[in-house]
Design an enzyme around this catalytic site. Structure first.
Site, short mmCIF file in Angstrom:
data_model
loop_
_atom_site.label_atom_id
_atom_site.label_comp_id
_atom_site.label_asym_id
_atom_site.label_seq_id
_atom_site.Cartn_x
_atom_site.Cartn_y
_atom_site.Cartn_z
N CYS A 281 -2.40 -0.10 0.14
CA CYS A 281 -1.03 -0.25 0.68
C CYS A 281 -0.10 0.73 -0.02
CB CYS A 281 -0.54 -1.68 0.51
SG CYS A 281 -1.72 -2.98 0.94
N ALA A 283 1.84 3.59 0.76
CA ALA A 283 3.08 4.26 1.19
C ALA A 283 4.30 3.59 0.56
CB ALA A 283 3.19 4.22 2.71
N PRO A 284 5.31 4.40 0.23
CA PRO A 284 5.47 5.84 0.50
C PRO A 284 4.88 6.74 -0.58
CG PRO A 284 7.49 4.99 -0.42
CD PRO A 284 6.56 3.80 -0.29
N GLY A 285 4.18 6.18 -1.56
CA GLY A 285 3.48 7.01 -2.53
C GLY A 285 4.10 7.09 -3.90
N GLY A 286 5.12 6.28 -4.18
CA GLY A 286 5.73 6.33 -5.50
C GLY A 286 4.78 5.96 -6.62
N LYS A 287 4.06 4.87 -6.43
CA LYS A 287 3.11 4.43 -7.45
C LYS A 287 1.89 5.36 -7.49
CE LYS A 287 4.54 -0.42 -7.09
NZ LYS A 287 5.52 -0.24 -6.00
N ASP A 329 -6.94 -0.35 7.04
CA ASP A 329 -6.50 -1.70 6.68
C ASP A 329 -7.17 -2.10 5.37
OD1 ASP A 329 -5.93 -4.39 6.46
OD2 ASP A 329 -6.75 -4.94 8.41
N ASP A 348 -0.78 -3.44 -4.27
CA ASP A 348 0.66 -3.66 -4.05
C ASP A 348 0.80 -4.13 -2.61
OD1 ASP A 348 3.40 -3.64 -4.09
OD2 ASP A 348 3.60 -1.47 -4.05
N CYS A 401 6.73 -7.25 -4.61
CA CYS A 401 8.16 -7.15 -4.93
C CYS A 401 8.84 -8.41 -4.40
CB CYS A 401 8.77 -5.88 -4.34
SG CYS A 401 8.47 -5.63 -2.57
#
Length: 475
Positions: A281, A283-287, A329, A348, A401
């Protein structure tokens, strides 16, 4: 997943283009109020605010000139929507047409702000709201009504705001079910949690460990006249928000925008050079980017939405980093898994996003109480599917979150019971949202449960959103 599975309902039909009959200068407050009202109306109909704002922007080129003002008003309105709707119900005998109601809601949200945080003078708000209504043929009949309602509120502002405190939705600006859920979950901290969600989030940066150090970047900011504070191993909080194109080194991947609480994910994942890592999961790719900044690993960034997967690639390109970006998925590995076990899995997972409402105030109005159980079931489906992909001795970090225990501690305890080969390790557990300077005055903990945050990551100056972290090792 910054905005985890926020709303996946069908986009509502919002009628004709917002600017079909509008004759207002695009740099006027009236224009911005009218546009923001359309965005608020779309949220009421079930559309996420970013999509609603994008639709407004796409409706006319002139909207681009007022983009910042439109966005600011819409966000303020959704943070004050409970108060504004209560005031409208008290001050108007018969419910007005939807667009008149939403212009009033935006104007009242601006007028409800105190003098220190107000964006405009009361006279300007009243005058421009009346102009916005008058510019529309179908709403012009309500000019007198809007003028009278707003002037009455300005004249009796303190009295009306005092009266609103008797109504929980008007006082806290959340649906009743949300208020009740937070109160049950955090009886000693519920007021602080709700209040924190009504404060705009700070602009927090993640310093790229491959490019520079926090101390050096703070010095660079200071040289450019930008005030900031170090609040973590890689986190820097700006004293005031700035457009990213004004941030030194942003375009070249020196820093990224990421909440301090979200930055804990990569740090607690404990990656080392040579590991094989799955960011489920993603996106958006910060982690994803943060993990790659910390170690040379073979990383698979998985995302179910093809359009969102492109954002991962864009972010990695700016950082100068590479990962295998895969569309699939997380709960159905048979469609994408190559059979090679992972040393680390970052899960996440989709959640209510209840911990990030200060950045996404529409979440509280879009979510329904029944969504929580459905999301919890989806989280379990994904965890059950990912666990077999982990190598013996490997670790899985479960992240949401969320501030609701059904998506946090209850899930962690379920996972321990469901998987006999899972050993729960130290992790932050529940991080409740905090506002800089407020935590020290509150007795409620920043994290809860038996697994607590590292000492250097807690304290009154750690301004972060709400997250839950649980870490498991496979025997």
């Amino acid at each position: 997943m910054t905005r985890s599975a926020l709303i996946r309902r069908k986009a509502p039909k919002t009628g004709a283009a917002p600017f079909a009959t509008l004759h207002l200068a695009p740099d006027s407050l009236g224009f911005a109020l009218d546009c923001a009202a359309f965005a608020v109306g779309a949220v009421r109909a079930g559309m996420a605010l970013p999509a609603a704002l994008a639709r407004v922007q796409a409706s006319a080129p002139a909207a681009a000139l007022a983009r910042g003002a439109i966005q600011d008003i819409a966000y303020r309105a959704l943070r004050r929507l409970g108060t504004a709707d209560w005031l409208i119900a008290q001050l108007i005998r018969k419910a007005p047409p939807a667009h008149v109601r939403d212009v009033l809601a935006c104007a009242l949200a601006l007028l409800a702000d105190d003098a220190q945080t107000a964006a405009y003078t009361p006279f300007t708000v009243v005058d421009q709201a009346v102009n916005a209504i008058g510019a529309r043929r179908e709403c012009a009949f309500a000019k007198g009504l809007v003028n009278a309602v707003l002037r009455t509120f300005v004249r009796e502002r303190e009295a009306w705001l005092d009266k609103s405190q008797a109504d929980p939705v008007a006082a806290w600006n959340y649906p009743v079910w949300w208020i009740d859920a937070v109160r049950r979950a955090w009886p000693d901290a519920w007021q602080r949690v709700l209040a924190a969600g009504n404060e705009p989030g700070p602009l927090t940066l993640r310093v790229n460990a491959r490019r520079t150090r926090v101390a050096d970047y703070l010095q660079l900011l200071d040289t450019n006249g930008i005030a900031a504070t170090a609040i973590g191993s890689h986190a820097v909080r700006l004293a005031a928000p700035l457009p990213v194109d004004r941030l030194p080194g942003f375009a070249h991947g020196v820093v990224s925008v990421q909440d301090a609480g979200a930055q804990m994910a990569a740090e607690w994942l404990g990656v080392r050079d040579g590991m094989r890592v799955l960011d489920a999961c993603a996106a958006p790719g910060g982690k994803t980017g943060h993990v790659l900044e910390l170690a040379d690993v073979a990383l698979v960034a998985l995302e179910s939405d093809a359009a969102r997967a492109t954002r991962i690639e864009e972010n990695l390109s700016r950082l100068g980093l590479k990962a295998t970006v895969t569309v699939g998925d997380a709960g159905e590995p048979s469609a994408w898994y190559d059979g090679q076990p992972f040393d680390r899995i970052l899960a996440d997972v989709p959640c209510s996003a209840s911990g990030i409402v200060r950045r996404h105030p529409d979440v509280r109005w879009l979510r329904r109480a029944t969504d929580i159980a459905a999301l919890a079931a989806e989280q379990r489906r994904i965890l059950d599917a990912l666990w077999p992909l982990l190598a013996p001795g490997g670790e899985l970090l479960y992240v949401t979150c969320s501030i609701f225990p059904e998506e946090g501690e209850e899930q962690a305890r379920w996972f321990e019971r469901a998987h006999e080969d899972a050993v729960r390790l130290d992790a932050p557990a529940q991080l409740l949202p905090t506002v800089a300077g407020a935590a020290a005055a509150c007795s409620a903990p920043l994290s809860t449960g038996t697994h607590t945050a590292r000492p250097e990551r807690s304290g009154a100056d750690l301004d972060h959103d709400g997250f839950f972290y649980a870490r498991f090792q496979k025997r």
